[in-house]
Scaffold this motif. Sequence first.
Motif, PDB file in Angstrom:
ATOM      1  N   SER A  66       0.865  -1.167   0.000  1.00  0.00           N
ATOM      2  CA  SER A  66       0.000   0.000   0.000  1.00  0.00           C
ATOM      3  C   SER A  66       0.909   1.226   0.000  1.00  0.00           C
ATOM      4  CB  SER A  66      -0.910  -0.013   1.234  1.00  0.00           C
ATOM      5  OG  SER A  66      -1.665  -1.217   1.293  1.00  0.00           O
ATOM      6  N   LEU A  67       0.337   2.397  -0.249  1.00  0.00           N
ATOM      7  CA  LEU A  67       1.137   3.613  -0.376  1.00  0.00           C
ATOM      8  C   LEU A  67       0.466   4.755   0.376  1.00  0.00           C
ATOM      9  CD1 LEU A  67       1.644   3.105  -4.178  1.00  0.00           C
ATOM     10  CD2 LEU A  67       3.516   2.982  -2.532  1.00  0.00           C
ATOM     11  N   TYR A  68       1.277   5.581   1.039  1.00  0.00           N
ATOM     12  CA  TYR A  68       0.747   6.722   1.784  1.00  0.00           C
ATOM     13  C   TYR A  68       1.229   8.002   1.132  1.00  0.00           C
ATOM     14  CZ  TYR A  68      -0.206   9.873   5.738  1.00  0.00           C
ATOM     15  OH  TYR A  68      -0.659  10.906   6.537  1.00  0.00           O
ATOM     16  N   HIS A  69       0.286   8.786   0.620  1.00  0.00           N
ATOM     17  CA  HIS A  69       0.582  10.072  -0.010  1.00  0.00           C
ATOM     18  C   HIS A  69       0.639  11.127   1.089  1.00  0.00           C
ATOM     19  CE1 HIS A  69      -0.567  13.688  -2.560  1.00  0.00           C
ATOM     20  NE2 HIS A  69       0.458  13.191  -3.208  1.00  0.00           N
ATOM     21  N   GLN A  70       1.859  11.539   1.416  1.00  0.00           N
ATOM     22  CA  GLN A  70       2.064  12.375   2.593  1.00  0.00           C
ATOM     23  C   GLN A  70       1.378  13.725   2.488  1.00  0.00           C
ATOM     24  OE1 GLN A  70       6.281  12.620   3.296  1.00  0.00           O
ATOM     25  NE2 GLN A  70       6.502  10.434   3.653  1.00  0.00           N
ATOM     26  N   ALA A  71       1.440  14.348   1.327  1.00  0.00           N
ATOM     27  CA  ALA A  71       0.930  15.709   1.183  1.00  0.00           C
ATOM     28  C   ALA A  71      -0.563  15.812   1.485  1.00  0.00           C
ATOM     29  CB  ALA A  71       1.223  16.230  -0.221  1.00  0.00           C
ATOM     30  N   SER A  72      -1.322  14.775   1.127  1.00  0.00           N
ATOM     31  CA  SER A  72      -2.777  14.810   1.316  1.00  0.00           C
ATOM     32  C   SER A  72      -3.255  13.885   2.428  1.00  0.00           C
ATOM     33  CB  SER A  72      -3.478  14.427   0.006  1.00  0.00           C
ATOM     34  OG  SER A  72      -3.181  13.079  -0.337  1.00  0.00           O
ATOM     35  N   LYS A  73      -2.321  13.189   3.076  1.00  0.00           N
ATOM     36  CA  LYS A  73      -2.671  12.215   4.126  1.00  0.00           C
ATOM     37  C   LYS A  73      -3.656  11.177   3.594  1.00  0.00           C
ATOM     38  CE  LYS A  73      -1.827  15.569   7.824  1.00  0.00           C
ATOM     39  NZ  LYS A  73      -2.378  16.285   8.998  1.00  0.00           N
ATOM     40  N   THR A  74      -3.347  10.707   2.377  1.00  0.00           N
ATOM     41  CA  THR A  74      -4.201   9.716   1.721  1.00  0.00           C
ATOM     42  C   THR A  74      -3.524   8.359   1.715  1.00  0.00           C
ATOM     43  OG1 THR A  74      -5.219  11.374   0.269  1.00  0.00           O
ATOM     44  CG2 THR A  74      -5.316   9.074  -0.457  1.00  0.00           C
ATOM     45  N   LEU A  75      -4.233   7.342   2.181  1.00  0.00           N
ATOM     46  CA  LEU A  75      -3.766   5.967   2.095  1.00  0.00           C
ATOM     47  C   LEU A  75      -4.300   5.343   0.816  1.00  0.00           C
ATOM     48  CD1 LEU A  75      -2.417   3.414   3.317  1.00  0.00           C
ATOM     49  CD2 LEU A  75      -4.631   2.919   4.402  1.00  0.00           C
ATOM     50  N   ILE A  76      -3.393   4.936  -0.060  1.00  0.00           N
ATOM     51  CA  ILE A  76      -3.756   4.181  -1.256  1.00  0.00           C
ATOM     52  C   ILE A  76      -3.608   2.717  -0.866  1.00  0.00           C
ATOM     53  CG2 ILE A  76      -3.246   3.782  -3.688  1.00  0.00           C
ATOM     54  CD1 ILE A  76      -1.929   6.621  -3.672  1.00  0.00           C
ATOM     55  N   ALA A  77      -4.708   2.110  -0.465  1.00  0.00           N
ATOM     56  CA  ALA A  77      -4.664   0.804   0.194  1.00  0.00           C
ATOM     57  C   ALA A  77      -4.530  -0.355  -0.776  1.00  0.00           C
ATOM     58  CB  ALA A  77      -5.913   0.602   1.051  1.00  0.00           C
ATOM     59  N   SER A  78      -4.795  -0.111  -2.059  1.00  0.00           N
ATOM     60  CA  SER A  78      -4.851  -1.182  -3.048  1.00  0.00           C
ATOM     61  C   SER A  78      -5.871  -2.219  -2.587  1.00  0.00           C
ATOM     62  CB  SER A  78      -3.469  -1.788  -3.303  1.00  0.00           C
ATOM     63  OG  SER A  78      -3.501  -2.648  -4.426  1.00  0.00           O
ATOM     64  N   ASP A  79      -5.490  -3.495  -2.401  1.00  0.00           N
ATOM     65  CA  ASP A  79      -6.449  -4.523  -1.990  1.00  0.00           C
ATOM     66  C   ASP A  79      -6.307  -4.927  -0.532  1.00  0.00           C
ATOM     67  OD1 ASP A  79      -7.425  -4.479  -4.537  1.00  0.00           O
ATOM     68  OD2 ASP A  79      -6.724  -6.466  -5.114  1.00  0.00           O
ATOM     69  N   ALA A  80      -5.517  -4.189   0.238  1.00  0.00           N
ATOM     70  CA  ALA A  80      -5.399  -4.481   1.668  1.00  0.00           C
ATOM     71  C   ALA A  80      -6.689  -4.139   2.402  1.00  0.00           C
ATOM     72  CB  ALA A  80      -4.229  -3.717   2.276  1.00  0.00           C
ATOM     73  N   LEU A  81      -7.462  -3.217   1.828  1.00  0.00           N
ATOM     74  CA  LEU A  81      -8.768  -2.837   2.350  1.00  0.00           C
ATOM     75  C   LEU A  81      -9.741  -2.753   1.180  1.00  0.00           C
ATOM     76  CD1 LEU A  81      -7.612   0.099   4.658  1.00  0.00           C
ATOM     77  CD2 LEU A  81      -8.545  -2.075   5.488  1.00  0.00           C
ATOM     78  N   VAL A  82     -11.013  -2.930   1.462  1.00  0.00           N
ATOM     79  CA  VAL A  82     -12.054  -2.713   0.466  1.00  0.00           C
ATOM     80  C   VAL A  82     -13.152  -1.874   1.102  1.00  0.00           C
ATOM     81  CG1 VAL A  82     -11.571  -4.889  -0.730  1.00  0.00           C
ATOM     82  CG2 VAL A  82     -13.326  -4.822   1.056  1.00  0.00           C
ATOM     83  N   ILE A  83     -13.937  -1.218   0.267  1.00  0.00           N
ATOM     84  CA  ILE A  83     -15.093  -0.465   0.739  1.00  0.00           C
ATOM     85  C   ILE A  83     -16.337  -1.082   0.127  1.00  0.00           C
ATOM     86  CG2 ILE A  83     -16.244   1.779   0.778  1.00  0.00           C
ATOM     87  CD1 ILE A  83     -13.409   3.025   0.394  1.00  0.00           C
ATOM     88  N   HIS A  84     -17.294  -1.417   0.984  1.00  0.00           N
ATOM     89  CA  HIS A  84     -18.547  -2.028   0.508  1.00  0.00           C
ATOM     90  C   HIS A  84     -19.705  -1.355   1.215  1.00  0.00           C
ATOM     91  CE1 HIS A  84     -21.191  -5.042  -1.185  1.00  0.00           C
ATOM     92  NE2 HIS A  84     -21.673  -5.307   0.021  1.00  0.00           N
ATOM     93  N   ASN A  85     -20.586  -0.736   0.425  1.00  0.00           N
ATOM     94  CA  ASN A  85     -21.738  -0.024   0.968  1.00  0.00           C
ATOM     95  C   ASN A  85     -21.325   0.982   2.034  1.00  0.00           C
ATOM     96  OD1 ASN A  85     -23.554  -1.441  -0.681  1.00  0.00           O
ATOM     97  ND2 ASN A  85     -23.822  -3.080   0.826  1.00  0.00           N
ATOM     98  N   GLY A  86     -20.236   1.698   1.772  1.00  0.00           N
ATOM     99  CA  GLY A  86     -19.778   2.731   2.680  1.00  0.00           C
ATOM    100  C   GLY A  86     -19.034   2.235   3.896  1.00  0.00           C
ATOM    101  N   GLU A  87     -18.816   0.937   3.985  1.00  0.00           N
ATOM    102  CA  GLU A  87     -18.129   0.353   5.140  1.00  0.00           C
ATOM    103  C   GLU A  87     -16.725  -0.082   4.741  1.00  0.00           C
ATOM    104  OE1 GLU A  87     -18.682  -3.266   8.446  1.00  0.00           O
ATOM    105  OE2 GLU A  87     -20.123  -3.018   6.798  1.00  0.00           O
TER     106      GLU A  87
END
Length: 260
Positions: free
Chosen positions: A186-207
């Motif tokens: 996964s990758l952490y974009h420091q400037a925006s505090k954004t985690l690019i999780a790839s497939d380590a996490l998923v979002i389903h129905n807002g969860e």
Amino acid sequence: MPKLGPRAGSAAMMRIAEGLEMLELTMKLGGRTMIIHPMIVHDQDTWTLIDTGMPGMAEAILAFANEAGISEKTLRTIILTHQDIDHIGGLPQFLGDNGEAAFEIYAHEDDRDTIDGQAPLLKFPPERLSAELASLTDHVRLKFESTFVQPSKPNVTRLILDGETLPIGGGLTVIHTPGHTPGHVSLYHQASKTLIASDALVIHNGELLGSSPYSTVNMEQAISSLEKFKPFEIETVVCYHGGLLRGDINKRIEALTVNP
């Protein structure tokens, strides 16, 4: 760069932060239709693509980049977060006719052999891969085979290490998160505090959920890998499957490690 509207009802690009764009592309795999979210990190001079989608998706990705004023010729780096076909499949179309890349290709050592075509895809038995390739146009299929099935050279040009900060987008920190595959990052974009999780996490129905058990090689390891997100202050998370989520991300991740 403005948000771009949908292309043919199946694709779009959204600005997450300055120099950080999320793509939304529709893919088909094994009879299923899914939305995936490759990422573009860019500045005035160069850009980096994080994951390439399925075979044949390069054209759509480049079209969005061009519409946004990003030249194909300034592509500096492709980061492959792991070996799954929906992440590496589009790579061959970014390569020249001779298979050479005018950019660097980054990946983690533990998935390198597969990305280099020296080991089989963990989740794609040969008969399944053959069926998938048979559904492609001859041009896309032959490019895929020459890149991953019978490669003439390695594809990965640089290995990325857990904890290193890449000089991309003001700082892109690599987080090795094995489990989904051995070399998943996964990758952490420091400037925006954004985690690019790839497939380590998923979002389903807002969860926010952990890596999908259906497609994870080692679920216990995947859950353990979530602990590595805790030191980061995360305002936004982007999941390859599920897209964008904001609000109490660190608390949500904490809950996943306590009650996986």
